[in-house]
Write a protein that holds these residues in place. Structure first.
Motif, PDB file in Angstrom:
ATOM      1  N   LEU A  19       0.773  -1.330  -0.102  1.00 24.89           N
ATOM      2  CA  LEU A  19       0.198   0.057   0.059  1.00 24.89           C
ATOM      3  C   LEU A  19       0.834   1.364  -0.025  1.00 24.89           C
ATOM      4  O   LEU A  19       1.998   1.389   0.475  1.00 24.89           O
ATOM      5  CB  LEU A  19      -1.030  -0.176   1.276  1.00 24.89           C
ATOM      6  N   PRO A  20       0.257   2.332  -0.653  1.00 27.44           N
ATOM      7  CA  PRO A  20       0.938   3.644  -0.455  1.00 27.44           C
ATOM      8  C   PRO A  20       0.617   4.488   0.764  1.00 27.44           C
ATOM      9  O   PRO A  20      -0.104   4.081   1.664  1.00 27.44           O
ATOM     10  CB  PRO A  20       0.330   4.466  -1.669  1.00 27.44           C
ATOM     11  N   THR A  33       7.760  10.174   6.906  1.00 28.45           N
ATOM     12  CA  THR A  33       7.455  11.809   7.003  1.00 28.45           C
ATOM     13  C   THR A  33       6.261  12.260   5.800  1.00 28.45           C
ATOM     14  O   THR A  33       5.849  11.476   5.020  1.00 28.45           O
ATOM     15  CB  THR A  33       8.707  12.393   6.435  1.00 28.45           C
ATOM     16  N   PRO A  34       6.001  13.371   5.850  1.00 27.91           N
ATOM     17  CA  PRO A  34       4.901  13.842   5.069  1.00 27.91           C
ATOM     18  C   PRO A  34       5.303  13.691   3.590  1.00 27.91           C
ATOM     19  O   PRO A  34       4.710  13.702   2.548  1.00 27.91           O
ATOM     20  CB  PRO A  34       4.809  15.479   5.374  1.00 27.91           C
ATOM     21  N   GLU A  35       6.812  13.761   3.276  1.00 21.84           N
ATOM     22  CA  GLU A  35       7.193  13.789   1.859  1.00 21.84           C
ATOM     23  C   GLU A  35       6.990  12.271   1.428  1.00 21.84           C
ATOM     24  O   GLU A  35       7.132  11.986   0.257  1.00 21.84           O
ATOM     25  CB  GLU A  35       8.835  14.046   1.817  1.00 21.84           C
ATOM     26  N   ASP A  36       6.730  11.212   2.296  1.00 18.63           N
ATOM     27  CA  ASP A  36       6.519   9.749   1.760  1.00 18.63           C
ATOM     28  C   ASP A  36       5.092   9.458   1.354  1.00 18.63           C
ATOM     29  O   ASP A  36       4.801   8.548   0.737  1.00 18.63           O
ATOM     30  CB  ASP A  36       6.872   8.976   3.157  1.00 18.63           C
ATOM     31  N   VAL A  37       4.193  10.530   1.498  1.00 20.87           N
ATOM     32  CA  VAL A  37       2.862  10.306   1.192  1.00 20.87           C
ATOM     33  C   VAL A  37       2.766  10.257  -0.349  1.00 20.87           C
ATOM     34  O   VAL A  37       3.463  10.757  -1.046  1.00 20.87           O
ATOM     35  CB  VAL A  37       1.744  11.430   1.404  1.00 20.87           C
ATOM     36  N   GLY A  38       2.049   8.785  -0.558  1.00 20.45           N
ATOM     37  CA  GLY A  38       2.109   8.526  -2.059  1.00 20.45           C
ATOM     38  C   GLY A  38       3.035   7.397  -2.469  1.00 20.45           C
ATOM     39  O   GLY A  38       2.586   6.596  -3.407  1.00 20.45           O
ATOM     40  N   ALA A  42       6.403   0.138   2.581  1.00 19.63           N
ATOM     41  CA  ALA A  42       7.621  -0.624   2.910  1.00 19.63           C
ATOM     42  C   ALA A  42       8.909   0.129   2.406  1.00 19.63           C
ATOM     43  O   ALA A  42       9.887   0.192   3.190  1.00 19.63           O
ATOM     44  CB  ALA A  42       7.415  -1.905   2.220  1.00 19.63           C
ATOM     45  N   GLU A  43       8.627   0.714   1.041  1.00 20.61           N
ATOM     46  CA  GLU A  43       9.763   1.233   0.593  1.00 20.61           C
ATOM     47  C   GLU A  43      10.169   2.544   1.337  1.00 20.61           C
ATOM     48  O   GLU A  43      11.286   2.976   1.489  1.00 20.61           O
ATOM     49  CB  GLU A  43       9.910   1.780  -0.982  1.00 20.61           C
ATOM     50  N   ASP A  61       9.372  -5.986   0.209  1.00 21.33           N
ATOM     51  CA  ASP A  61       8.636  -6.514  -0.959  1.00 21.33           C
ATOM     52  C   ASP A  61       7.322  -5.937  -0.941  1.00 21.33           C
ATOM     53  O   ASP A  61       6.487  -5.688   0.175  1.00 21.33           O
ATOM     54  CB  ASP A  61       8.280  -7.829  -0.227  1.00 21.33           C
ATOM     55  N   THR A  62       6.755  -5.200  -1.962  1.00 23.69           N
ATOM     56  CA  THR A  62       5.789  -4.724  -2.175  1.00 23.69           C
ATOM     57  C   THR A  62       4.605  -5.490  -2.911  1.00 23.69           C
ATOM     58  O   THR A  62       3.592  -4.660  -3.260  1.00 23.69           O
ATOM     59  CB  THR A  62       6.148  -3.513  -3.142  1.00 23.69           C
ATOM     60  N   GLU A  63       4.885  -6.638  -2.929  1.00 29.88           N
ATOM     61  CA  GLU A  63       3.540  -7.407  -3.467  1.00 29.88           C
ATOM     62  C   GLU A  63       2.559  -7.690  -2.358  1.00 29.88           C
ATOM     63  O   GLU A  63       3.059  -7.947  -1.087  1.00 29.88           O
ATOM     64  CB  GLU A  63       4.334  -8.806  -4.100  1.00 29.88           C
TER      65      GLU A  63
END
Length: 80
Positions: A19-20, A33-38, A42-43, A61-63
């Protein structure tokens, strides 16, 4: 939970999340952080988790977990 496991010095931590990052995640996950939104959750967390203990191999793992076979989980000692 991930923080405590990584700080304990395990060999490898696998982070699975398809999920994003949503704005609501910022109050529940201190690695974001707010910069990570979207971006993928996991990444977005991985680098900050690596900073906790550079000796731990952090695998992202993003699956979706729904796409994983039962055999996938046999490689782990602990699943949280």
């Amino acid at each position: 939970v991930c923080k405590n496991i990584v700080l304990s010095g395990i060999d490898t931590a696998h982070i699975l999340d398809p999920l994003p990052v949503d704005i609501a995640d910022l109050s529940a996950n201190f690695f974001l952080t707010p910069e990570d939104v979207g971006s993928n959750r996991a990444e977005a967390c991985a680098e900050r988790i690596r900073e906790l203990n550079p000796r731990v191999n952090v695998v992202v793992d993003t699956e979706s977990i729904d796409k994983k076979s039962d055999d996938f989980f046999t490689q782990f000692n602990v699943v949280c």
